[in-house]
Design a protein around this motif. Structure first.
Motif, PDB file in Angstrom:
ATOM      1  N   VAL A 175       0.568  -0.994   0.657  1.00  0.00           N
ATOM      2  CA  VAL A 175      -0.211  -0.152  -0.983  1.00  0.00           C
ATOM      3  C   VAL A 175       1.097   1.248  -0.075  1.00  0.00           C
ATOM      4  N   ARG A 193       2.338   2.029  -3.312  1.00  0.00           N
ATOM      5  CA  ARG A 193       1.235   2.726  -4.583  1.00  0.00           C
ATOM      6  C   ARG A 193       0.604   3.726  -3.638  1.00  0.00           C
ATOM      7  N   GLU A 231      -1.520  14.293  -4.376  1.00  0.00           N
ATOM      8  CA  GLU A 231      -1.963  15.359  -3.307  1.00  0.00           C
ATOM      9  C   GLU A 231      -1.071  17.225  -3.277  1.00  0.00           C
ATOM     10  N   VAL A 248      -5.575  15.336   5.008  1.00  0.00           N
ATOM     11  CA  VAL A 248      -7.112  14.780   5.591  1.00  0.00           C
ATOM     12  C   VAL A 248      -7.688  13.554   3.889  1.00  0.00           C
ATOM     13  N   SER A 249      -6.495  14.232   2.818  1.00  0.00           N
ATOM     14  CA  SER A 249      -6.355  13.636   1.639  1.00  0.00           C
ATOM     15  C   SER A 249      -5.725  12.540   1.920  1.00  0.00           C
ATOM     16  N   ARG A 260      -8.063   9.380   3.315  1.00  0.00           N
ATOM     17  CA  ARG A 260      -8.800   9.115   2.527  1.00  0.00           C
ATOM     18  C   ARG A 260      -8.583   8.571   1.534  1.00  0.00           C
ATOM     19  N   THR A 261      -6.942   9.035   1.421  1.00  0.00           N
ATOM     20  CA  THR A 261      -6.550   8.183  -0.096  1.00  0.00           C
ATOM     21  C   THR A 261      -6.233   6.732   0.882  1.00  0.00           C
ATOM     22  N   ASN A 321      -7.039   4.920   2.820  1.00  0.00           N
ATOM     23  CA  ASN A 321      -8.016   4.371   2.703  1.00  0.00           C
ATOM     24  C   ASN A 321      -8.538   3.806   2.027  1.00  0.00           C
ATOM     25  N   ASP A 322      -8.914   4.250   0.818  1.00  0.00           N
ATOM     26  CA  ASP A 322      -9.584   3.623  -0.189  1.00  0.00           C
ATOM     27  C   ASP A 322      -8.634   2.829  -1.026  1.00  0.00           C
ATOM     28  N   LEU A 323      -7.301   2.964  -0.974  1.00  0.00           N
ATOM     29  CA  LEU A 323      -6.692   2.616  -1.638  1.00  0.00           C
ATOM     30  C   LEU A 323      -6.754   1.063  -0.733  1.00  0.00           C
ATOM     31  N   SER A 324      -6.647   1.042   0.877  1.00  0.00           N
ATOM     32  CA  SER A 324      -6.195   0.017   1.303  1.00  0.00           C
ATOM     33  C   SER A 324      -8.076  -1.031   1.402  1.00  0.00           C
ATOM     34  N   ALA A 325      -8.787  -0.273   1.324  1.00  0.00           N
ATOM     35  CA  ALA A 325     -10.276  -0.896   0.857  1.00  0.00           C
ATOM     36  C   ALA A 325     -10.276  -1.510  -0.027  1.00  0.00           C
ATOM     37  N   ALA A 326      -9.562  -1.220  -1.367  1.00  0.00           N
ATOM     38  CA  ALA A 326      -9.752  -1.709  -2.840  1.00  0.00           C
ATOM     39  C   ALA A 326      -8.710  -2.656  -2.757  1.00  0.00           C
TER      40      ALA A 326
END
Lengths: 469, 229
Positions: B124, B127, B135, B172-173, B176-177, B179-184
């Motif tokens: 992660v 990536r 950002e 913050v960004s 979020r990013t 988090n999104d990458l880990s979820a994907a």
């Protein structure tokens, strides 16, 4: 095949979630989840692909099963063997620098033999027409190309169920037509598909079942035929976007990049040859903008709409041509001083610690009264003391628009301000833009959203009256 | 030229060891030249900038510092001496980052019996690096068209306001990013307990042995010079 039996899920901390969900999806069926932002569509998608509660923690009651097997309590990788996902922003889900590796990433994680992986990769490349993209980095592709790669990856993952969370939010009409073809092919190959979407018309003829959600519950379940036969009034009464393809209003203020436009207005691009990084566009672009008007810039993905906006804003230097305001040629810095801009990604443009503070930050002439009026129109007044980053995506988008409108700069640029927004947020955005134009601003909007374009041009007077009332 | 991921990882460790032991500028220059050459061969593009940067640091240290005021030397020595010292290691990290896919890295780490938590975290992070650049660029652009320091007369206040404006959305960004990458990644089975396969994994070849032998020899020489001479 996929069954929700009286499922309730509440996120830890917020208490939001979905309640009493009962849903049965047959093998090979396509189910559409629709409803306003925050109605629970994404949570339902997360329950299917296992992100809730394993990644997004919360309390889960009831039973979710796939093919009769209970899914609750499974490890995330066990769910990933049965369900693949495509998200709103494909680039946020890519893990590899070349398309081939991206497509077979799930298979590699599962330890499939290399010969098997290569065979499946070839099949996907053939099926999705990806020959030209195979050696390219997904991060350098247009939105439509990247989303096609994401679909190919989901297809290759060898799962029975594919979930799609607003897959067309950032796509143009051509790309949506292509995605429609891909989903039809997936359906024909027996995959079960669950889609959460705001843009609905392209799913006519694909969705077999439609679940209308509100406040975390499925309020109504329609057959695809029943749903798409609904009248326009019924549909907007439910707060949904149009169910039939929307034809664009004819207006002289719609500028299509690539066509010849004049350059004689108060603010104008004169024969600009755009450049961004190593890419240089071949044809010069001219466009003319007058105060008090809204201009929509349209065109396919990859035509340079965002780069055009960035050039007007002084964030990119053009290879040739000039940007003119009040008869004077402006350099990059001078352009930055006369424009305010709303970017596609709003996370990076909110700087203050309160919503009200954000409205006033850098907007020297705006008073607290002005700010509260704009927040009221955007239905954000109750969040005036909240942190901007704690708002939902749609609320952040609206706040960014409101902040830009409060600026005393004469030119307002917006890049896809309604991507991923529901009908309510889209209408509010259109209203506030009309107000800005009525106050003399030049508003330039890059958008694929025909519904927004029609809202902006169809009933200018009505909207203006609504705002002042 | 393709190197095995394990060799690239070992190179990072060996180059850092060499940098911490070695005091000889000629040996360091040779090491820097060799790694720049290796980076050029592996990426297929001539990379002269790192070498140029290194040369500037050496010239500043040996020709500018002796004639500069002590205060200037004191301020710049951390940058010039320490950064220069670890430039070869930075190049080795660049070599790993630019020539390794996430699946190659995961496959190699799993073969090295690393824990899954570490493997997934590193994947992660790898990536996320390009996302961080994006950002930063996005925040810079947003600030350019937003006059957040309007009305502030003090230069210190303006600098502080800009720094704060940069940090808040970046944090913050980034969260979020990531988090999104880990979820994907989770939805794509990144936490599978099996050994991941890798269609682009190569075999340990002659080039791997040659590079490894050269790196071990260099470190061996540095150890000898440090402790036995």
């Amino acid at each position: 095949m996929l069954e929700f039996n009286n499922v309730t899920f509440k996120y830890n901390g917020t208490g939001h979630g979905v309640y009493d969900i009962g849903l049965t999806v047959q093998r090979g069926e396509c189910v559409l989840l629709c409803g306003a932002s925050g109605c629970g569509k994404t949570t339902l998608i997360r329950l299917i692909n296992g992100l809730a509660p394993s990644f997004y923690s919360g309390s889960l009651k009831g039973k979710i099963s796939i093919g009769g097997a209970d899914m609750t309590g499974l490890q995330p990788y066990e769910t990933a063997r049965k369900v693949s996902s495509v998200f709103q922003d494909p680039k946020a889900q890519f893990f590899n620098t070349d398309t081939g590796s991206e497509i077979v990433f799930s298979l590699e994680n599962r330890g499939f033999p290399v010969t098997d992986i290569n065979m499946r990769l070839e099949e996907a490349v053939e099926k999705f027409g990806l020959h030209d993209l195979l050696e390219r980095s997904p991060s350098k592709m247009s939105g439509g190309q990247a989303q096609t790669v994401a679909f190919a990856a989901a297809y290759t993952a060898d799962t029975d169920i594919v979930v799609l969370d607003e897959p067309t939010a950032n796509l143009d009409e051509n790309a949506i037509t292509r995605i429609r073809g891909i989903i039809t092919a997936m359906k024909d190959s027996g995959k079960t598909i669950v889609i959460s979407e705001h843009r609905l018309s392209w799913l006519n003829g694909i969705a077999d079942k439609v679940c209308y959600m509100k406040n975390g519950r499925i309020l109504e379940t329609y057959s695809g035929r029943e749903f798409f036969a609904m009248s326009g009034n019924e549909c907007s009464g439910l707060g949904l976007r149009a169910l039939q393809p929307v034809q664009r209003t004819l207006s002289p203020n719609i500028i299509e990049l690539g066509k010849n436009n004049s350059s004689t207005g108060a603010f104008a691009a004169e024969a600009i040859v755009m450049r961004r990084g190593k890419r240089k566009w071949d044809h010069p672009v001219s466009a003319s903008f007058e105060s008090g008007n809204i201009y929509c810039i349209t065109g396919e993905n990859g035509r340079g709409k965002t780069t055009f906006l960035r050039t007007l804003a002084g964030l990119e230097k053009q290879a040739a041509g000039s940007v003119i305001y009040s008869g004077k040629k402006l350099g990059k810095r001078a352009r930055q001083r006369i424009v305010s801009m709303v970017f596609q990604k709003t996370d990076d443009q909110l700087f203050s610690d309160t919503v009200l503070g954000e409205c006033l930050l850098g907007n020297g002439s705006a008073t607290e009264e002005n700010a509260l009026e704009i927040l009221g129109i955007l239905e954000l007044a109750e969040y005036r003391d909240a942190h901007p980053q704690s708002l939902s995506g749609g609320q952040r988008q609206r706040l960014a628009v409101g902040t830009a409108i409060l600026s005393d700069k004469p030119v307002l640029l917006l890049d896809e301000p309604t991507s991923g927004l529901d009908l309510g947020s889209m209408t509010l955005t259109a209203q506030i833009l009309r107000k800005a134009a009525d106050n003399g601003k030049i508003c330039i909007v890059v958008t694929h959203d025909n519904e927004l374009i029609n809202k902006l041009y169809e009933s200018e007077d009505n909207n203006a009256e609504d705002i002042h009332r | 030229m393709k190197l095995d991921v394990r060799v690239k990882l070992i190179l990072i460790v060996l180059s850092a060891t060499f940098a911490s032991l070695n005091t000889d500028i000629i040996a360091e220059s040779l090491m820097m030249t060799a790694i720049t050459l290796l980076l050029s061969l592996c990426t297929g593009a001539v990379r002269f900038r790192p070498l140029l940067m290194y040369a500037i640091f050496v010239l500043v240290q040996y020709f500018v510092f002796p004639v500069s005021p002590r205060a200037v030397v004191f301020m710049l020595s951390i940058l010039v001496v320490n950064v220069r010292n670890f430039l070869p290691t930075a190049l080795c990290i660049m070599l790993l980052y630019e020539t390794t896919t996430v699946s190659q890295l995961m496959s190699a780490l799993t073969k090295m019996h690393m824990k899954k938590q570490l493997t997934v975290t590193l994947a992660v992070v790898m990536r996320y690096i390009p996302c961080l650049g994006e950002e930063l660029a996005a925040i810079r652009d947003a600030l350019a068209v937003r006059n957040i320091t309007s009305g502030m007369t003090s230069a210190f206040r303006r600098a502080a306001a800009r720094a704060e404006a940069f940090c808040v959305p970046l944090i913050v960004s980034s969260v979020r990013t990531a988090n999104d990458l880990s979820a994907a990644a989770v939805t794509r089975g990144i936490d599978e307990p099996c050994i991941p396969s890798c269609r682009s994994a190569g075999k340990f070849g002659a080039a791997d042995f040659a590079v490894l032998a050269a790196a071990i020899t260099a470190v061996g020489w540095a150890v000898y010079m440090e402790y036995f001479v």
